[in-house]
Scaffold this active site. Structure first.
Site, PDB file in Angstrom:
ATOM      1  CG  PHE A  21      -4.018  27.054  19.344  1.00  0.00           C
ATOM      2  CD1 PHE A  21      -3.344  27.680  18.304  1.00  0.00           C
ATOM      3  CD2 PHE A  21      -3.381  26.025  20.021  1.00  0.00           C
ATOM      4  CE1 PHE A  21      -2.061  27.301  17.958  1.00  0.00           C
ATOM      5  CE2 PHE A  21      -2.101  25.629  19.685  1.00  0.00           C
ATOM      6  CZ  PHE A  21      -1.435  26.276  18.651  1.00  0.00           C
ATOM      7  CD  GLU A  81       2.256  26.829  16.014  1.00  0.00           C
ATOM      8  OE1 GLU A  81       1.360  26.213  16.606  1.00  0.00           O
ATOM      9  OE2 GLU A  81       2.176  28.017  15.705  1.00  0.00           O
ATOM     10  CB  SER A  82       4.869  21.278  20.015  1.00  0.00           C
ATOM     11  OG  SER A  82       3.497  21.429  20.310  1.00  0.00           O
ATOM     12  CB  CYS A  96      -0.099  21.840  18.731  1.00  0.00           C
ATOM     13  SG  CYS A  96       0.734  23.372  19.181  1.00  0.00           S
ATOM     14  CG  PHE A 239       4.113  31.075  23.456  1.00  0.00           C
ATOM     15  CD1 PHE A 239       4.804  31.240  22.263  1.00  0.00           C
ATOM     16  CD2 PHE A 239       4.311  29.908  24.175  1.00  0.00           C
ATOM     17  CE1 PHE A 239       5.673  30.263  21.798  1.00  0.00           C
ATOM     18  CE2 PHE A 239       5.169  28.923  23.722  1.00  0.00           C
ATOM     19  CZ  PHE A 239       5.856  29.106  22.528  1.00  0.00           C
ATOM     20  CB  SER A 245       6.415  25.561  25.139  1.00  0.00           C
ATOM     21  OG  SER A 245       5.336  25.404  24.249  1.00  0.00           O
ATOM     22  CG  HIS A 258       3.938  21.729  24.344  1.00  0.00           C
ATOM     23  ND1 HIS A 258       4.949  22.628  24.127  1.00  0.00           N
ATOM     24  CD2 HIS A 258       4.471  20.509  24.096  1.00  0.00           C
ATOM     25  CE1 HIS A 258       6.037  21.990  23.746  1.00  0.00           C
ATOM     26  NE2 HIS A 258       5.776  20.700  23.724  1.00  0.00           N
ATOM     27  CD  GLU A 262      -6.221  30.237  24.373  1.00  0.00           C
ATOM     28  OE1 GLU A 262      -5.614  30.826  23.472  1.00  0.00           O
ATOM     29  OE2 GLU A 262      -5.875  29.110  24.795  1.00  0.00           O
TER      30      GLU A 262
END
Length: 391
Positions: A21, A81-82, A96, A239, A245, A258, A262
């Site tokens: 990602f 996404e942000s 992102c 998430f 976030s 954010h 991983e």
């Protein structure tokens, strides 16, 4: 952002296959002139845009709203996404992954034209993508992004200017496009942006769902994020199965975080914009952020929108700073159109190997002091005035 939606093949949902990602965000900051009082007697400006039209704009950028909060000064939206922040005469959006942020521009400008709002200043920034090969048009390269931005903002003032800050061959660089007309400017705005990679494994683990870490507020508390700016009102989101976030608002100021946690690809970003530099100590703010994520590699940008008005009010935001336990391995400074200044630094965690290299590293450049009229460590990007092929 920290969202990590993946399918069974490991590819980011809705995109071509990717090794992981993309955490590094694209960020667009657009300011508008205040319209005549008879055009907007309530002073709502951009805050009058209906939710349906915000959704349409965000769909073009390939993201959606997942949470929302407001105060008397602005509307804050956590996105899939942000983040998005909407002020009466300013809009900040960062996305992102493989989002197409710049695709939102034509829709936004159609809406603002109807509201009699004229663009006064625009700034687009991003770090170096970890996976540039999977970025779709118009984000395939910085040159492509600049050409696209020029179609919409190249007629402002003396035209757009583009720069790449940082050392060649060193990760990450800082990419900036900016354009502004010569109208009156508001009070100077200070913006801090931090990009952190190779997070401490335990710190990154605070953003993976587990018992006691199933909600945004639980992650916020465990990571001590609520103490970074303790007076800030927070809207947070966790998430599945991991990622986080947060948007914070405090008067007319905002902050956002954010996280993609991983292993091997961990990334966290932090932003604070609009805080009074006399009331918020920059070194302390940076130390608190670093303590929450403990990155091995840190990049940081500090920007002021109007240096001429800010010289005597900058407080600690003008100081050269380096977080405890880190060494600065790159520092750049660039003056921008209409009086803006930005400094960009990269830091690495002090380890046994870096201690032996201390003599190779320099002091980070300050925003103002002793640096007037100087631009260092930056490459100016040629801006061509040809139109963009939208195909």
């Amino acid at each position: 952002m920290g969202v990590s939606f993946q399918n069974d093949t490991g590819a980011v949902a809705g995109s071509v296959a990717s090794p992981g990602f993309e955490g590094f965000e694209k960020r667009l900051d657009i300011e508008f002139h205040i319209p005549p009082i008879f055009s907007d007697p309530a002073g709502q400006g951009l805050r009058a845009i209906p939710r349906t039209e915000l959704d349409q704009m965000l769909r073009a950028a390939e993201c959606t709203i997942v949470s929302h909060m407001s105060n008397a000064e602005l509307d804050s939206y956590v996105l899939s996404e942000s983040s998005l922040f909407v002020y009466p005469h300013r809009l900040v959006i960062k996305t992102c992954g493989t989002t197409q942020l710049l695709r939102a521009i034509p829709i936004l400008l159609q809406v603002t034209s109807r509201l009699n709002l004229r663009v006064s200043r625009v700034k687009y920034t991003r770090g170096t993508f970890m996976f540039p090969a999977v970025q779709p048009y118009p984000h395939g390269s910085f040159t492509e992004e600049v050409r696209y931005l020029e179609e919409y903002f190249g007629s402002l003032g003396d035209g757009g200017k583009a720069f790449v800050m940082g050392s060649k061959g060193k990760f990450p660089n800082w990419h900036i496009y900016t354009a502004a007309d010569h109208g009156a400017t508001a009070e100077p705005t200070y913006t801090l942006e931090m990009c952190m990679t190779k997070l401490d494994r335990q710190a990154a683990g605070n953003f993976v769902k587990a018992p006691g870490l199933e909600t945004g507020p639980e992650m916020t508390k465990v990571a001590n994020i609520d103490n970074i700016l303790p007076e800030s009102r927070i809207c947070d989101f966790a998430f599945d199965p991991c990622g986080y976030s947060m948007n914070g608002i405090e008067g007319a100021a905002h902050s956002t975080i954010h996280v993609t946690p991983e292993d091997g690809l961990s990334y966290a970003s932090y932003e604070a914009m609009g805080y009074n530099p006399r009331r918020v100590d920059l070194p302390m703010l940076v130390e608190r952020v670093v303590a929450s994520f403990k990155p091995a590699v840190l990049a940081m940008s500090v920007h002021v929108s109007d240096a001429n008005k800010a010289t005597h009010t900058s407080g600690s935001w003008d100081e050269s700073l380096c977080p405890k336990g880190y060494i600065c391995d790159g520092s750049s400074r660039q003056e921008l159109p209409c009086g803006g200044i930005v400094v960009f630094h990269t830091f690495k965690e002090i380890t046994f190997s870096t201690v032996k290299e201390v003599s190779m590293f320099a002091e980070p450049l300050p925003l103002f002091r002793g640096a007037a009229g100087v631009s260092k460590g930056c490459k100016k990007v040629a801006v061509k005035k040809n139109k963009v092929n939208r195909g």
